[in-house]
Design an enzyme around this catalytic site. Sequence first.
Site, PDB file in Angstrom:
ATOM      1  CE  LYS A   1      -3.297   2.889   0.172  1.00  0.00           C
ATOM      2  NZ  LYS A   1      -4.068   3.128  -1.063  1.00  0.00           N
TER       3      LYS A   1
ATOM      4  CB  CYS B   1      -1.738   9.070  -6.171  1.00  0.00           C
ATOM      5  SG  CYS B   1      -3.314   8.772  -5.347  1.00  0.00           S
TER       6      CYS B   1
ATOM      7  CG  ASN C   1      -1.804   5.396 -10.137  1.00  0.00           C
ATOM      8  OD1 ASN C   1      -2.941   5.063  -9.790  1.00  0.00           O
ATOM      9  ND2 ASN C   1      -0.855   5.712  -9.279  1.00  0.00           N
TER      10      ASN C   1
HETATM   11  C1  LIG Z   1      -8.511   0.835  -4.224  1.00  0.00           C
HETATM   12  C2  LIG Z   1      -7.257   1.194  -4.972  1.00  0.00           C
HETATM   13  C3  LIG Z   1      -6.194   1.783  -4.278  1.00  0.00           C
HETATM   14  C4  LIG Z   1      -5.018   2.109  -4.943  1.00  0.00           C
HETATM   15  N1  LIG Z   1      -3.973   2.647  -4.225  1.00  0.00           N
HETATM   16  C5  LIG Z   1      -2.789   2.884  -4.853  1.00  0.00           C
HETATM   17  C6  LIG Z   1      -1.640   3.327  -4.116  1.00  0.00           C
HETATM   18  O1  LIG Z   1      -1.689   3.484  -2.886  1.00  0.00           O
HETATM   19  N2  LIG Z   1      -0.477   3.556  -4.796  1.00  0.00           N
HETATM   20  C7  LIG Z   1      -0.377   3.359  -6.150  1.00  0.00           C
HETATM   21  O2  LIG Z   1       0.691   3.552  -6.706  1.00  0.00           O
HETATM   22  N3  LIG Z   1      -1.449   2.921  -6.869  1.00  0.00           N
HETATM   23  C8  LIG Z   1      -2.642   2.689  -6.258  1.00  0.00           C
HETATM   24  N4  LIG Z   1      -3.716   2.213  -6.991  1.00  0.00           N
HETATM   25  C9  LIG Z   1      -3.558   2.000  -8.447  1.00  0.00           C
HETATM   26  C10 LIG Z   1      -3.264   0.530  -8.768  1.00  0.00           C
HETATM   27  O3  LIG Z   1      -2.063   0.109  -8.161  1.00  0.00           O
HETATM   28  C11 LIG Z   1      -3.188   0.295 -10.286  1.00  0.00           C
HETATM   29  O4  LIG Z   1      -2.140   1.070 -10.826  1.00  0.00           O
HETATM   30  C12 LIG Z   1      -4.468   0.683 -11.018  1.00  0.00           C
HETATM   31  O5  LIG Z   1      -5.588   0.380 -10.230  1.00  0.00           O
HETATM   32  C13 LIG Z   1      -4.622  -0.002 -12.379  1.00  0.00           C
HETATM   33  O6  LIG Z   1      -4.737  -1.396 -12.261  1.00  0.00           O
HETATM   34  P1  LIG Z   1      -6.149  -2.198 -12.263  1.00  0.00           P
HETATM   35  O7  LIG Z   1      -6.925  -1.723 -13.459  1.00  0.00           O
HETATM   36  O8  LIG Z   1      -5.761  -3.631 -12.336  1.00  0.00           O
HETATM   37  O9  LIG Z   1      -6.844  -1.826 -10.995  1.00  0.00           O
HETATM   38  C14 LIG Z   1      -4.905   1.879  -6.345  1.00  0.00           C
HETATM   39  C15 LIG Z   1      -5.978   1.299  -7.027  1.00  0.00           C
HETATM   40  C16 LIG Z   1      -7.137   0.938  -6.365  1.00  0.00           C
HETATM   41  C17 LIG Z   1      -8.265   0.294  -7.138  1.00  0.00           C
END
Ligand SMILES: Cc1cc2nc3c(=O)[nH]c(=O)nc-3n(C[C@H](O)[C@H](O)[C@H](O)COP(=O)(O)O)c2cc1C
Lengths: 244, 302
Positions: free
Chosen positions: B45, B131, B193
């Site tokens: 996280k 982010c 992201n």
């Molecule tokens: C609930 C949630 C929390 C996330 N928190 C972070 C984070 O703390 N740091 C980060 O670099 N990316 C964060 N992300 C982004 C994910 O790591 C990822 O880059 C993004 O969701 C795309 O992948 P996905 O389509 O498989 O979800 C978060 C995504 C979600 C859904």
Amino acid sequence: MVKTVYTVAGNERIARDVYKMELCGDTSMITAPGQFINIALGGRYLRRPISVHDASGDALTIIYKVVGGGTEDMSRMAKGTRLDVLSGLGNGFDTSVSGDTPLLLGGGLGAAPMYMLAKKLTAEGKRVSAVYGFASADDVFGVDELRSLGVDTAVATVDGTAGVRGFVTDGVPETYTYAYSCGPEPMMKAVYKKIKTGGQFSFEARMGCGFGACLGCSCRTVTGYKRICRDGPVLTKEEILWEG
Amino acid sequence: MGRLTVDLCGIELDNPIIPASGTFGFGYEFAEYYDINILGTFSFKGTTKEPRFGNPLPRIAECTAGMINSVGLQNPGVHEVIAHELPRMREVLHKPVMANVGGFSPEEYAYTVSALDGEDSVGWFEINISCPNVHAGGAVTGSDCRATGEVVGAVRAVTKKPVIVKLSPNVTDIAEIARAAEAAGADGISLINTLLGMRIDLRRKKPVIANVMGGFSGPAVFPVALRCVYQVGRAVDLPVVGMGGVSSAEDVIEMMLAGATAVGVGAANLRDPYACRDIIEALPAALDKYGINEIKDIIGGA
Ligand SMILES: Cc1cc2nc3c(=O)[nH]c(=O)nc-3n(C[C@H](O)[C@H](O)[C@H](O)COP(=O)(O)O)c2cc1C
Ligand SMILES: Cc1cc2nc3c(=O)[nH]c(=O)nc-3n(C[C@H](O)[C@H](O)[C@H](O)COP(=O)(O)OP(=O)(O)OC[C@H]3O[C@@H](n4cnc5c(N)ncnc54)[C@H](O)[C@@H]3O)c2cc1C
Ligand code: FES
């Protein structure tokens, strides 16, 4: 938390837009009343969190209100439909602190988890009373089954078409040893102010996962932040911080 | 060496699957469901110098084939992470972890990275300059080359461990940002992201998310993510961790053909806690189906 499959064994309308669904499958992971399940629905990305209304052996029931597309899909499910479910989520209510005459306060769909709680409390030999609040007579459900457990149950409706006219808080009896509450936040806030004893309150939040991984449901409490889905949904009166 | 192994910045992964930051906590929750040592690694996280509660609720909205989150980098702060989260994580993960770091200034990123640098369990840093949930209006640190270079340079100066820079798709030219990160000393790039998105609740006629906007991810963003990985893979001479909408073994193969050395899985873990386990189990058969012998041979092959 266990990922499992439940099969729909019954699905009937019990009040305006409100349905009772009987499910068949392993319920061993349900360890307390007030826990919830998270149901995957075809074509919808997030699961739908719904409280356990009752669970024993291979049978689990939920009561849900049609408020949007997902619950509408559910209302059309036929017997035999297989559901991908995360079961046994959340902490649930703790009955060990209830004293001899606990009080249950359920508003709207917040009445759904109260049945299993009442069952547990009465099985523990406690004299349970309850107040259920609804908008109108058409919305009332769950009263007879609660009375059949021997629970002294009062009903309040906002428009006075069933029971007394008013809110759940208008039906609170003189004496009780502890209060359990579930319902819309304004109602629970009023209950929180009204009750003279300790209590437990079950909260809702929009959930990304339902099992503690995403921090989508975090709320502040007196003892630090908590995830409604995993550290809740039940919070004790002492730890609640009302936001806004 | 199995047919799934890949090399990410000098560290061998048993397979390319990496649960994405923010969707896997510090791992121990998922260890209740399966042995997380089957993973390549995971990205923990997003961690910042100071504790952060994050954004007000609601933080989650559903979308067609995806979701919006506006968690806002909720974390207990780097010192608490080192004192309490990493020890719990080490009980269940017996391989190097990817440390995801967020921040608000180059100094802050450098502070958090140097605090974590002494942790043996940290194999890589993933520097989140992307982010959308911490600045007003969804702005990201890594939206221009200068700011990207400053953050990466500051972090590079305080660690010898591999530095992977995580990019936002919410920019005009993602390849340009990737080149700026490379020039400032990055060892790898991860992307994407989340995309900045929003939903409106028709009953209340107001935005679902309390913060109005949030980060959109899930299967719906896969084509955008794939395109970004392809562009960045061609723009830099660094390994790429591809992510965005990955939810099957086939998606993993597609990401790798586009240029990814390893593949992040985010939202899929939230819908199904077993998603990564199931993808890893499905990979060998998927490789067979497409006539692939070793997965590393397909990287950037498209
Ligand atoms: C609930 C949630 C929390 C996330 N928190 C972070 C984070 O703390 N740091 C980060 O670099 N990316 C964060 N992300 C982004 C994910 O790591 C990822 O880059 C993004 O969701 C795309 O992948 P996905 O389509 O498989 O979800 C978060 C995504 C979600 C859904
Ligand atoms: C712990 C918990 C227990 C619940 N128990 C019950 C119950 O026993 N009976 C019942 O009728 N309802 C219950 N709810 C509310 C129920 O989850 C929502 O009514 C349902 O998700 C709406 O889905 P939809 O697709 O019909 O609505 P839509 O508005 O179309 O849903 C869109 C998205 O918003 C989410 N959402 C919408 N309303 C809510 C809400 N009130 N709470 C959380 N998420 C919401 C949905 O899950 C979905 O992700 C509970 C909620 C929680 C958090
Ligand atoms: S809904 Fe994901 S942590 Fe509660």
